[in-house]
Design a protein around this motif. Sequence first.
Motif, short mmCIF file in Angstrom:
data_model
loop_
_atom_site.label_atom_id
_atom_site.label_comp_id
_atom_site.label_asym_id
_atom_site.label_seq_id
_atom_site.Cartn_x
_atom_site.Cartn_y
_atom_site.Cartn_z
N PRO A 90 1.25 13.05 3.61
CA PRO A 90 2.42 13.12 3.02
C PRO A 90 3.56 13.28 3.85
CG PRO A 90 0.57 14.39 1.97
CD PRO A 90 0.01 13.88 3.33
N LEU A 103 0.81 -1.27 -0.14
CA LEU A 103 -0.05 0.01 0.02
C LEU A 103 0.95 1.46 0.04
CD1 LEU A 103 -2.93 1.37 0.34
CD2 LEU A 103 -2.55 1.23 2.92
N LYS A 109 3.75 1.81 -1.06
CA LYS A 109 4.64 1.72 -2.47
C LYS A 109 3.45 2.18 -3.41
CE LYS A 109 7.92 -1.85 -3.37
NZ LYS A 109 7.94 -3.14 -4.35
N THR A 110 2.23 1.60 -3.43
CA THR A 110 1.46 2.29 -4.28
C THR A 110 0.92 3.71 -4.33
OG1 THR A 110 0.56 0.16 -4.06
CG2 THR A 110 -1.05 1.70 -5.45
N ILE A 111 1.00 4.21 -3.09
CA ILE A 111 0.78 5.46 -2.65
C ILE A 111 2.06 6.44 -3.26
CG2 ILE A 111 0.57 7.25 -0.75
CD1 ILE A 111 -1.00 5.19 0.72
N GLY A 112 3.26 5.83 -3.03
CA GLY A 112 4.12 6.58 -3.76
C GLY A 112 5.25 7.16 -2.59
N PHE A 113 5.10 6.44 -1.40
CA PHE A 113 6.23 6.79 -0.46
C PHE A 113 7.58 6.33 -1.12
CE2 PHE A 113 2.63 7.01 2.36
CZ PHE A 113 2.83 8.14 2.82
N ARG A 114 8.70 7.06 -0.59
CA ARG A 114 10.01 6.41 -1.14
C ARG A 114 10.51 5.22 -0.32
NH1 ARG A 114 9.65 11.88 0.22
NH2 ARG A 114 9.84 13.26 -1.54
N VAL A 160 -1.61 7.59 7.65
CA VAL A 160 -0.67 8.02 6.75
C VAL A 160 -0.97 9.47 6.25
CG1 VAL A 160 0.32 6.17 6.01
CG2 VAL A 160 -1.18 7.22 4.44
#
Lengths: 452, 143
Positions: free
Chosen positions: B68, B28, B30-35, B66
Amino acid sequence: MTKSLSDLKAVHYIHVNEEVCNGCVLCMKACPTKAIRVKEARVAVIDDGMCIDCGECIRVCPRGALTAIMGKSDMGDLSDHFTSVSASTVLYSQFEEGILPNDILLGLKRMGFSYVHDQTYTNEMFNVAVELFIKEHRKKDDASFPLISPVCPVVVKLIAYRFPSLLKNIPPLMTPREIVARESKLRLAARHDCPETDIKVVHITPCPSKMICIKEPVFQEHSYLDEAVALSNIYEDLKKNIQDVDEDIVLHHSGGIGLGWGMSGGEITGLDLNCLAVPGLQETIRYLEKVEMGLLNNIDYIEFRTCAEGCLGGPYTVADKYQAKHNLQKLIHMFGVEKRVKYSYVKKLYDKGWFFTDKSPISWERKLPQLTSSDISKGIERQNRVEEILRLLPRKECGACGCPDCRTFVEDVVEGKNSLQGCVFWESQKKKLRIGDNKVPAHIREDLPESD
Amino acid sequence: MANLKKRFEIKARDFVRAGEVSIEVQSLLKTIGFRANDVRRAAVCAYEAEMNVVMHGGDGVLELTVDPKNIVMDFTDDGPGIDNIDLALQEGFSTATPEYREMGFGAGMGLPNIKNHADSLEIHSKKGEGIHLRISFIVSDGP
């Protein structure tokens, strides 16, 4: 020459024959990266930016509508230039008992190739290079463990696309097939006093992704191989040429260690290290997840192969994979597992940089799009919408919408690539949801019938 | 600021599904775009905490929140709780049973590992009253 992600996206290697495809869902369901959609219940479409060339779709298609683009199977006239051939060790497992690697190599020579190079000896040398690399970097404590074998190109691409944080776990060592090609060119060019470009090197392989890693290598500036040819395409021709070979030339030199590479666990047989061999695509993904979580730091090296049983389970083989495994095991037994390469000799080559690629695996990572805080913010919003809509669907996972699963369908809807009308259950769900459910998000409620 | 909450249930002694929650969290994030590094840190801690619940806790729950700038994981369980929190945080201290040691757990690195990877770790527990772990991460800046 630098390559960006978008350049790579533009390359098509797995091809759908639209005349033959009937729009069933088998390839779409089998695809591990969810790169396939079935458009209008008619034809499969592959998103090249997502495809890792694993060949699962080729394997499951009952109509043979999917093919990988490979080199020509008809070699034509080979006499006008010098063509050297090397083969995956899987080739040795495809014939009945009594046909030995040397017979097969002689058969290839008879087919018209100017030179035949046996890869198995280089496999053994590569084992030593891996040991040296691991010892060196365990000592210096400057590498990420476990290291991951660079041999299977699908694994490398899977990591580049889906696990980029693990690129640093791939050692910058050149694969045996590339080393063989490089050395062939070097030696033959010297022998015939001609430029290396006059020497063509062809690789015979059971793997649909080899042509891609020749045209678009991830960790090298260019590949030393010129063409990958499907093993199944040359098989009949080769078989004819093996019959009654009586030349007394020895082309095969390695022992059982180098021969075993075609099957899962073969690469690590020759390693005196703490190693794992993980075959199969789903298992590979599971274990890459574990590596990413830092759970396998005590392991030195993992041999991943995305095909079941390893390369001899590749889509372009001829023999049954279990029979082939049995054949290989017999050969290994026959040739023995003592090492035949000289450690000190390989160490000298290693110290000279003989095994190293010209580009580090990590250089690829820098080319991946970098995400910013506002992207994360958008990602959170997108994810919330996905969860919201997903709760409204009956989750039958039927695939009739043309997406591999309900979540992917909703993700496509949120990205505007599909509409909720695409779900065959949506009409009946709308009726159900009308009964006093205020959880329906506003942008979807507009789509619902007026409530009284 | 956009935020997302998700609840995951963890079953005690379910070793077949143990680890699934942390893999889901990892995917999840990763999909959101966290580093990658933040995803990895969070996944390591999620795994350690999940295994603690599976082994020692009763049934438990992970609430993931979560935005940003932050990733927060609240683990609660209705297990036996921790007697001495300072001791539990020492590397090598373990209450794992011989059975769990045979399974490769019990090195006494669970909580210390979480502490090393997270930006903050709060433990609320009393003997017999279960545990509440709050593991927080500050999302790293820049590419």
